[in-house]
Design a protein around this motif. Structure first.
Motif, mmCIF file in Angstrom:
data_model
loop_
_atom_site.group_PDB
_atom_site.id
_atom_site.type_symbol
_atom_site.label_atom_id
_atom_site.label_comp_id
_atom_site.label_asym_id
_atom_site.label_seq_id
_atom_site.Cartn_x
_atom_site.Cartn_y
_atom_site.Cartn_z
ATOM 1 N N ASN A 90 0.835 -1.196 0.000
ATOM 2 C CA ASN A 90 0.000 0.000 0.000
ATOM 3 C C ASN A 90 0.876 1.255 0.000
ATOM 4 O O ASN A 90 1.917 1.292 0.668
ATOM 5 N N TYR A 91 0.407 2.277 -0.728
ATOM 6 C CA TYR A 91 1.157 3.533 -0.820
ATOM 7 C C TYR A 91 0.212 4.697 -0.541
ATOM 8 O O TYR A 91 -0.855 4.814 -1.162
ATOM 9 N N VAL A 92 0.590 5.557 0.405
ATOM 10 C CA VAL A 92 -0.222 6.712 0.783
ATOM 11 C C VAL A 92 -0.005 7.836 -0.229
ATOM 12 O O VAL A 92 1.126 8.290 -0.435
ATOM 13 N N VAL A 93 -1.084 8.282 -0.845
ATOM 14 C CA VAL A 93 -1.027 9.379 -1.814
ATOM 15 C C VAL A 93 -1.310 10.706 -1.116
ATOM 16 O O VAL A 93 -0.575 11.685 -1.279
ATOM 17 N N THR A 94 -2.390 10.756 -0.333
ATOM 18 C CA THR A 94 -2.741 11.924 0.474
ATOM 19 C C THR A 94 -3.187 11.433 1.842
ATOM 20 O O THR A 94 -3.221 10.230 2.106
ATOM 21 N N ASP A 95 -3.560 12.383 2.726
ATOM 22 C CA ASP A 95 -4.048 12.001 4.045
ATOM 23 C C ASP A 95 -5.307 11.140 3.952
ATOM 24 O O ASP A 95 -5.592 10.350 4.858
ATOM 25 N N ARG A 96 -6.066 11.279 2.872
ATOM 26 C CA ARG A 96 -7.335 10.570 2.728
ATOM 27 C C ARG A 96 -7.304 9.430 1.710
ATOM 28 O O ARG A 96 -8.217 8.624 1.663
ATOM 29 N N LEU A 97 -6.272 9.387 0.882
ATOM 30 C CA LEU A 97 -6.267 8.434 -0.232
ATOM 31 C C LEU A 97 -4.968 7.641 -0.266
ATOM 32 O O LEU A 97 -3.884 8.181 -0.097
ATOM 33 N N SER A 98 -5.102 6.341 -0.487
ATOM 34 C CA SER A 98 -3.947 5.476 -0.740
ATOM 35 C C SER A 98 -4.323 4.468 -1.814
ATOM 36 O O SER A 98 -5.514 4.223 -2.083
ATOM 37 N N VAL A 99 -3.317 3.881 -2.447
ATOM 38 C CA VAL A 99 -3.537 2.866 -3.476
ATOM 39 C C VAL A 99 -2.830 1.591 -3.037
ATOM 40 O O VAL A 99 -1.872 1.617 -2.256
ATOM 41 N N SER A 100 -3.299 0.452 -3.543
ATOM 42 C CA SER A 100 -2.738 -0.823 -3.138
ATOM 43 C C SER A 100 -2.745 -1.795 -4.304
ATOM 44 O O SER A 100 -3.572 -1.710 -5.216
ATOM 45 N N ALA A 101 -1.807 -2.742 -4.265
ATOM 46 C CA ALA A 101 -1.719 -3.811 -5.262
ATOM 47 C C ALA A 101 -1.273 -5.077 -4.553
ATOM 48 O O ALA A 101 -0.463 -5.033 -3.619
ATOM 49 N N GLY A 102 -1.814 -6.218 -4.995
ATOM 50 C CA GLY A 102 -1.450 -7.469 -4.340
ATOM 51 C C GLY A 102 -2.064 -8.667 -5.018
ATOM 52 O O GLY A 102 -2.314 -8.658 -6.235
ATOM 53 N N TYR A 103 -2.360 -9.696 -4.221
ATOM 54 C CA TYR A 103 -2.864 -10.961 -4.758
ATOM 55 C C TYR A 103 -3.894 -11.531 -3.778
ATOM 56 O O TYR A 103 -3.729 -11.432 -2.553
ATOM 57 N N LYS A 104 -4.957 -12.135 -4.342
ATOM 58 C CA LYS A 104 -6.038 -12.672 -3.516
ATOM 59 C C LYS A 104 -6.447 -14.054 -4.006
ATOM 60 O O LYS A 104 -6.516 -14.308 -5.216
ATOM 61 N N VAL A 105 -6.752 -14.938 -3.053
ATOM 62 C CA VAL A 105 -7.262 -16.282 -3.340
ATOM 63 C C VAL A 105 -8.504 -16.512 -2.480
ATOM 64 O O VAL A 105 -8.496 -16.219 -1.276
ATOM 65 N N LEU A 106 -9.565 -17.029 -3.098
ATOM 66 C CA LEU A 106 -10.798 -17.385 -2.388
ATOM 67 C C LEU A 106 -11.213 -18.777 -2.830
ATOM 68 O O LEU A 106 -11.462 -19.011 -4.009
ATOM 69 N N ASP A 107 -11.292 -19.698 -1.871
ATOM 70 C CA ASP A 107 -11.585 -21.098 -2.169
ATOM 71 C C ASP A 107 -12.794 -21.548 -1.358
ATOM 72 O O ASP A 107 -12.923 -21.211 -0.172
ATOM 73 N N VAL A 108 -13.696 -22.311 -1.993
ATOM 74 C CA VAL A 108 -14.854 -22.850 -1.277
ATOM 75 C C VAL A 108 -15.198 -24.217 -1.851
ATOM 76 O O VAL A 108 -15.085 -24.449 -3.062
ATOM 77 N N ASP A 109 -15.601 -25.135 -0.973
ATOM 78 C CA ASP A 109 -15.993 -26.492 -1.364
ATOM 79 C C ASP A 109 -17.380 -26.764 -0.793
ATOM 80 O O ASP A 109 -17.525 -27.109 0.385
ATOM 81 N N TYR A 110 -18.401 -26.592 -1.646
ATOM 82 C CA TYR A 110 -19.788 -26.773 -1.218
ATOM 83 C C TYR A 110 -20.426 -27.875 -2.043
ATOM 84 O O TYR A 110 -20.361 -27.860 -3.278
ATOM 85 N N ASP A 111 -21.072 -28.824 -1.367
ATOM 86 C CA ASP A 111 -21.757 -29.938 -2.026
ATOM 87 C C ASP A 111 -22.912 -30.352 -1.130
ATOM 88 O O ASP A 111 -22.722 -31.055 -0.129
ATOM 89 N N SER A 112 -24.129 -29.910 -1.471
ATOM 90 C CA SER A 112 -25.282 -30.185 -0.623
ATOM 91 C C SER A 112 -26.565 -30.077 -1.429
ATOM 92 O O SER A 112 -26.699 -29.178 -2.265
ATOM 93 N N GLY A 113 -27.498 -30.986 -1.182
ATOM 94 C CA GLY A 113 -28.813 -30.924 -1.810
ATOM 95 C C GLY A 113 -28.790 -31.019 -3.315
ATOM 96 O O GLY A 113 -29.683 -30.484 -3.977
ATOM 97 N N GLY A 114 -27.785 -31.673 -3.864
ATOM 98 C CA GLY A 114 -27.682 -31.787 -5.308
ATOM 99 C C GLY A 114 -26.949 -30.640 -5.973
ATOM 100 O O GLY A 114 -26.710 -30.671 -7.180
ATOM 101 N N HIS A 115 -26.591 -29.611 -5.224
ATOM 102 C CA HIS A 115 -25.827 -28.494 -5.768
ATOM 103 C C HIS A 115 -24.346 -28.668 -5.450
ATOM 104 O O HIS A 115 -23.986 -29.033 -4.332
ATOM 105 N N VAL A 116 -23.516 -28.382 -6.426
ATOM 106 C CA VAL A 116 -22.063 -28.462 -6.250
ATOM 107 C C VAL A 116 -21.459 -27.124 -6.635
ATOM 108 O O VAL A 116 -21.724 -26.591 -7.711
#
Length: 282
Positions: free
Chosen positions: A240-266
């Protein structure tokens, strides 16, 4: 006379010494160094872009075939109708709040065959074994992770928050299916279904200032535990990099994993890719 002169001289010396002492005592004190304190409360909102690829197994409707999906970010963009991502973070003293919301609307065409015998809702007849099936799936996915917690480590060099909460999922699918087989000819039907679940999650968030303007941040959680999905987890790391007192910008990486199997839905999927965001602080 000499004695009187001596007494006068000593008196004058005493007055000068007292005046000198008063002068020393009256010197102005050096100002104390200023101590910069972090605000007691803060709120920040971060809309972000997530260049996520998708991999996993999905069954768009009950008792339907489970399809393996593997798409790069460019493939996802080809199918994307609309997508939005926003993160909200708040703190009051040592109490913290974290919210992350995702909404994605996509359209996808898929062809399979030959397939085993099955029943597709809306066709009216069972699909014989060996039929070819073409499907167009319009899918809407909503996810919201809401967590509260406590700042267990709070120093100028490092902060660590312990979090707990829930992750909501809602999946809505509209499927147009065309099945072709010599016994039934070509049959088409449309069908819509939606399903959702709630997962308990626990996690941590760490923040490390590197310079006055540059910082590193990491957040991770795990959950599900069979209460909604079998298991779910996510990891986010940003610079993250602060641009002003109110604003900053950020760059990175995200992973979201889910394993759902119920009632015939996968819905057994993993979304992963780089993120780019802008944060407004209030």
């Amino acid at each position: 006379m000499n004695r009187f002169a001596i007494i006068v001289a000593l008196s004058l010396c005493g007055l000068q010494a007292a005046h000198a002492a008063d002068t020393v005592l009256d010197l102005p004190e050096e100002p104390a160094p200023e101590v910069t304190e972090r605000p007691l409360r803060t709120l920040q909102i971060t809309p972000y872009m997530w260049a996520a690829g998708l991999e996993g197994n999905i069954s768009p409707f009950q008792r339907g075939p489970t399809m393996h999906v593997e798409k790069s970010f460019s493939d996802v963009m080809d199918d994307l109708n609309f997508g939005g991502f926003v993160n909200v973070w708040g703190r009051y003293d040592r109490f913290v709040f974290s919210g992350d919301v995702m909404y994605v609307d996509t359209s996808d065409g898929h062809g399979s065959g030959p397939l085993p015998a099955m029943q597709i809702p809306g066709l009216g007849v069972p699909i014989p074994a060996g039929a070819n099936v073409d499907a167009k799936v319009d899918s809407k996915q909503f996810m919201a992770t809401l967590q509260g917690g406590y700042r267990v480590i709070d120093t100028p060099q490092f902060t660590l928050d312990a979090l707990g909460g829930v992750r909501f999922w809602h999946i809505s699918n509209d499927v147009t299916v065309t099945a072709s087989h010599a016994l039934i000819g070509s049959r088409s039907a449309s069908h819509g279904e939606s399903f959702g679940w709630v997962d308990p999650v626990v996690g941590l968030r760490a923040f490390v200032p590197v310079t006055e303007k540059l910082s590193l941040q990491g957040q991770a959680d795990i959950g599900g535990f069979g209460a909604g999905s079998d298991f779910t987890w996510s990891v986010l790391g940003t610079a993250n990099y602060v641009v002003t007192d109110r604003l900053s910008v950020s760059a990175g990486y995200k992973v979201l994993d889910v394993d759902y199997d119920s009632g015939g839905h996968v819905y057994d999927t993993r979304l992963s890719g780089p993120v780019l965001g802008a944060t407004w602080r209030f």
